[in-house]
Design a protein around this motif. Sequence first.
Motif, PDB file in Angstrom:
ATOM      1  N   ASN A 100       0.816  -1.204   0.000  1.00  0.00           N
ATOM      2  CA  ASN A 100       0.000   0.000   0.000  1.00  0.00           C
ATOM      3  C   ASN A 100       0.855   1.261   0.000  1.00  0.00           C
ATOM      4  OD1 ASN A 100      -2.600   1.306   0.122  1.00  0.00           O
ATOM      5  ND2 ASN A 100      -2.036   1.892   2.209  1.00  0.00           N
ATOM      6  N   ASP A 101       1.895   1.279   0.833  1.00  0.00           N
ATOM      7  CA  ASP A 101       2.702   2.490   0.958  1.00  0.00           C
ATOM      8  C   ASP A 101       4.200   2.211   0.811  1.00  0.00           C
ATOM      9  OD1 ASP A 101       3.089   1.119   3.300  1.00  0.00           O
ATOM     10  OD2 ASP A 101       2.497   2.753   4.627  1.00  0.00           O
ATOM     11  N   PHE A 102       4.571   1.141   0.103  1.00  0.00           N
ATOM     12  CA  PHE A 102       5.981   0.838  -0.133  1.00  0.00           C
ATOM     13  C   PHE A 102       6.115  -0.037  -1.368  1.00  0.00           C
ATOM     14  CE2 PHE A 102       4.706  -3.036   1.931  1.00  0.00           C
ATOM     15  CZ  PHE A 102       5.530  -4.015   1.380  1.00  0.00           C
ATOM     16  N   PHE A 103       7.340  -0.097  -1.887  1.00  0.00           N
ATOM     17  CA  PHE A 103       7.694  -1.112  -2.862  1.00  0.00           C
ATOM     18  C   PHE A 103       9.143  -1.498  -2.620  1.00  0.00           C
ATOM     19  CE2 PHE A 103       9.203   2.522  -5.205  1.00  0.00           C
ATOM     20  CZ  PHE A 103      10.252   2.064  -5.999  1.00  0.00           C
ATOM     21  N   GLN A 104       9.498  -2.678  -3.107  1.00  0.00           N
ATOM     22  CA  GLN A 104      10.820  -3.224  -2.812  1.00  0.00           C
ATOM     23  C   GLN A 104      11.372  -3.901  -4.045  1.00  0.00           C
ATOM     24  OE1 GLN A 104      11.163  -5.284   0.963  1.00  0.00           O
ATOM     25  NE2 GLN A 104      12.169  -6.987  -0.081  1.00  0.00           N
ATOM     26  N   ILE A 105      12.666  -3.654  -4.309  1.00  0.00           N
ATOM     27  CA  ILE A 105      13.349  -4.309  -5.416  1.00  0.00           C
ATOM     28  C   ILE A 105      14.481  -5.172  -4.870  1.00  0.00           C
ATOM     29  CG2 ILE A 105      12.754  -2.547  -7.128  1.00  0.00           C
ATOM     30  CD1 ILE A 105      15.566  -1.379  -6.805  1.00  0.00           C
ATOM     31  N   GLN A 112      25.593  -4.647 -11.066  1.00  0.00           N
ATOM     32  CA  GLN A 112      26.918  -4.150 -10.699  1.00  0.00           C
ATOM     33  C   GLN A 112      27.167  -4.155  -9.193  1.00  0.00           C
ATOM     34  OE1 GLN A 112      27.290  -0.372 -12.701  1.00  0.00           O
ATOM     35  NE2 GLN A 112      27.948  -1.340 -14.585  1.00  0.00           N
ATOM     36  N   LEU A 113      26.114  -4.104  -8.401  1.00  0.00           N
ATOM     37  CA  LEU A 113      26.284  -4.126  -6.952  1.00  0.00           C
ATOM     38  C   LEU A 113      26.185  -5.540  -6.387  1.00  0.00           C
ATOM     39  CD1 LEU A 113      24.213  -0.956  -5.993  1.00  0.00           C
ATOM     40  CD2 LEU A 113      26.683  -1.167  -6.314  1.00  0.00           C
ATOM     41  N   GLY A 114      26.076  -6.524  -7.269  1.00  0.00           N
ATOM     42  CA  GLY A 114      25.959  -7.911  -6.841  1.00  0.00           C
ATOM     43  C   GLY A 114      24.495  -8.313  -6.694  1.00  0.00           C
ATOM     44  N   ARG A 115      24.274  -9.600  -6.503  1.00  0.00           N
ATOM     45  CA  ARG A 115      22.899 -10.096  -6.359  1.00  0.00           C
ATOM     46  C   ARG A 115      22.511 -10.102  -4.891  1.00  0.00           C
ATOM     47  NH1 ARG A 115      22.413 -15.791  -4.978  1.00  0.00           N
ATOM     48  NH2 ARG A 115      24.493 -16.678  -4.788  1.00  0.00           N
ATOM     49  N   GLY A 116      21.207 -10.097  -4.650  1.00  0.00           N
ATOM     50  CA  GLY A 116      20.710 -10.254  -3.294  1.00  0.00           C
ATOM     51  C   GLY A 116      20.703  -8.996  -2.447  1.00  0.00           C
ATOM     52  N   MET A 117      20.724  -7.825  -3.071  1.00  0.00           N
ATOM     53  CA  MET A 117      20.556  -6.583  -2.313  1.00  0.00           C
ATOM     54  C   MET A 117      19.087  -6.179  -2.432  1.00  0.00           C
ATOM     55  SD  MET A 117      22.061  -2.727  -2.827  1.00  0.00           S
ATOM     56  CE  MET A 117      23.738  -3.171  -2.505  1.00  0.00           C
ATOM     57  N   HIS A 118      18.440  -6.011  -1.299  1.00  0.00           N
ATOM     58  CA  HIS A 118      17.034  -5.628  -1.257  1.00  0.00           C
ATOM     59  C   HIS A 118      16.970  -4.152  -0.885  1.00  0.00           C
ATOM     60  CE1 HIS A 118      16.100  -9.945  -1.161  1.00  0.00           C
ATOM     61  NE2 HIS A 118      17.187 -10.010  -0.417  1.00  0.00           N
ATOM     62  N   ILE A 119      16.148  -3.409  -1.615  1.00  0.00           N
ATOM     63  CA  ILE A 119      15.992  -1.978  -1.330  1.00  0.00           C
ATOM     64  C   ILE A 119      14.497  -1.697  -1.235  1.00  0.00           C
ATOM     65  CG2 ILE A 119      16.533   0.380  -2.011  1.00  0.00           C
ATOM     66  CD1 ILE A 119      18.745  -0.837  -3.818  1.00  0.00           C
ATOM     67  N   ARG A 120      14.073  -1.212  -0.065  1.00  0.00           N
ATOM     68  CA  ARG A 120      12.656  -0.903   0.173  1.00  0.00           C
ATOM     69  C   ARG A 120      12.472   0.610   0.219  1.00  0.00           C
ATOM     70  NH1 ARG A 120       9.383  -3.916   4.760  1.00  0.00           N
ATOM     71  NH2 ARG A 120       9.753  -5.558   3.236  1.00  0.00           N
ATOM     72  N   PHE A 121      11.456   1.077  -0.515  1.00  0.00           N
ATOM     73  CA  PHE A 121      11.091   2.485  -0.575  1.00  0.00           C
ATOM     74  C   PHE A 121       9.738   2.617   0.109  1.00  0.00           C
ATOM     75  CE2 PHE A 121      13.746   1.289  -4.065  1.00  0.00           C
ATOM     76  CZ  PHE A 121      14.673   2.316  -4.158  1.00  0.00           C
ATOM     77  N   ALA A 122       9.708   3.217   1.292  1.00  0.00           N
ATOM     78  CA  ALA A 122       8.477   3.326   2.080  1.00  0.00           C
ATOM     79  C   ALA A 122       8.061   4.788   2.185  1.00  0.00           C
ATOM     80  CB  ALA A 122       8.685   2.737   3.465  1.00  0.00           C
ATOM     81  N   PHE A 123       6.759   5.022   2.077  1.00  0.00           N
ATOM     82  CA  PHE A 123       6.201   6.370   2.101  1.00  0.00           C
ATOM     83  C   PHE A 123       5.315   6.523   3.325  1.00  0.00           C
ATOM     84  CE2 PHE A 123       7.059   4.965  -2.161  1.00  0.00           C
ATOM     85  CZ  PHE A 123       7.788   6.021  -2.675  1.00  0.00           C
ATOM     86  N   SER A 124       5.444   7.659   3.998  1.00  0.00           N
ATOM     87  CA  SER A 124       4.615   7.921   5.172  1.00  0.00           C
ATOM     88  C   SER A 124       4.240   9.402   5.202  1.00  0.00           C
ATOM     89  CB  SER A 124       5.351   7.523   6.460  1.00  0.00           C
ATOM     90  OG  SER A 124       6.546   8.260   6.587  1.00  0.00           O
ATOM     91  N   ARG A 125       3.245   9.715   6.043  1.00  0.00           N
ATOM     92  CA  ARG A 125       2.785  11.105   6.188  1.00  0.00           C
ATOM     93  C   ARG A 125       2.474  11.348   7.652  1.00  0.00           C
ATOM     94  NH1 ARG A 125      -2.790  12.697   3.544  1.00  0.00           N
ATOM     95  NH2 ARG A 125      -3.496  11.546   5.345  1.00  0.00           N
ATOM     96  N   THR A 126       2.959  12.492   8.144  1.00  0.00           N
ATOM     97  CA  THR A 126       2.657  12.940   9.499  1.00  0.00           C
ATOM     98  C   THR A 126       2.263  14.405   9.421  1.00  0.00           C
ATOM     99  OG1 THR A 126       4.271  11.403  10.409  1.00  0.00           O
ATOM    100  CG2 THR A 126       3.542  13.198  11.842  1.00  0.00           C
ATOM    101  N   LEU A 127       1.044  14.731   9.862  1.00  0.00           N
ATOM    102  CA  LEU A 127       0.534  16.108   9.823  1.00  0.00           C
ATOM    103  C   LEU A 127       0.663  16.728   8.442  1.00  0.00           C
ATOM    104  CD1 LEU A 127       1.980  17.345  13.232  1.00  0.00           C
ATOM    105  CD2 LEU A 127      -0.339  16.531  12.764  1.00  0.00           C
ATOM    106  N   GLY A 128       0.459  15.924   7.403  1.00  0.00           N
ATOM    107  CA  GLY A 128       0.503  16.421   6.037  1.00  0.00           C
ATOM    108  C   GLY A 128       1.877  16.416   5.402  1.00  0.00           C
ATOM    109  N   PHE A 129       2.931  16.184   6.179  1.00  0.00           N
ATOM    110  CA  PHE A 129       4.295  16.151   5.646  1.00  0.00           C
ATOM    111  C   PHE A 129       4.661  14.714   5.289  1.00  0.00           C
ATOM    112  CE2 PHE A 129       4.259  20.081   8.009  1.00  0.00           C
ATOM    113  CZ  PHE A 129       4.976  20.938   7.178  1.00  0.00           C
TER     114      PHE A 129
END
Length: 176
Positions: A100-105, A112-129
Motif C-alpha cells: 500500500n505504501d511501499f515497494f521493494q526491489i 553491478q552491486l551484486g545479487r541479493g541486495m534488497h531496497i525498500r522504498f516506504a512512504f509515510s505522512r505525518t501532519l501532512g508532511f
Amino acid sequence: MPGFAAVPVALALCAGLLAGPAVAEPRTDCRAGPAGCYGLYTYGYSLGLHPFTSPHAVRAQLTDHFWLFPVSGGCAGRIRAGARCELLGDNPVEVEYIGNDFFQINTLPGHQLGRGMHIRFAFSRTLGFHTLTVRAWQDRPTDCTGEAFCNTVNRVFAWGTWRVLAQTLRFSAYAA
C-alpha cells in the motif's frame, strides 16, 4: 536531469568494489525485511507538505510512472510485483513487493552491486508532511562487507541517488 552523467561512473567504480563472489550463504530469508540479514543503510527524505495526498497515492505515482525513478533504464512504465527489468547501466532487478505504501526491489545476478541486495522504498505522512524512507540490506556479505572505503562509496552513491528521487517526488506528489 543534472548529475546523471556521474551515475555510470559511480556504478562502474562500485562494480569493481562491490561485485564478487559471496563469502557466505544467506543467513535467512531476507526478502521480507532486514532482520537477521546484512544491513547496509537507512535514509529518510522529506517530500514536503502534501496534506491531501496519501502515502499510497505517492507510492502509486512512482510505481505507475516508473520513469520518475532516477535510474529506471528499461523500467519506464508501470511496474508490478514479480517484474524483472534492467535499471540504468544494464543492472537487472526484480520488483519483489508492492504494498500500500511501499515497494521493494532485489538486485539479480549481473547487477553491478551484486545479487541479493534488497531496497525498500516506504512512504509515510505525518501532519501532512510526507517522508520517503529507503532501507537496503543484503542476503549475504560481499567482498565489500566490512570494507570502510567500499561501504562509504556505496552509501554516498545511494544517498545521492535516492535524494534525486525524493526531490522528484516532492513535485510529482502534487499530481498523485
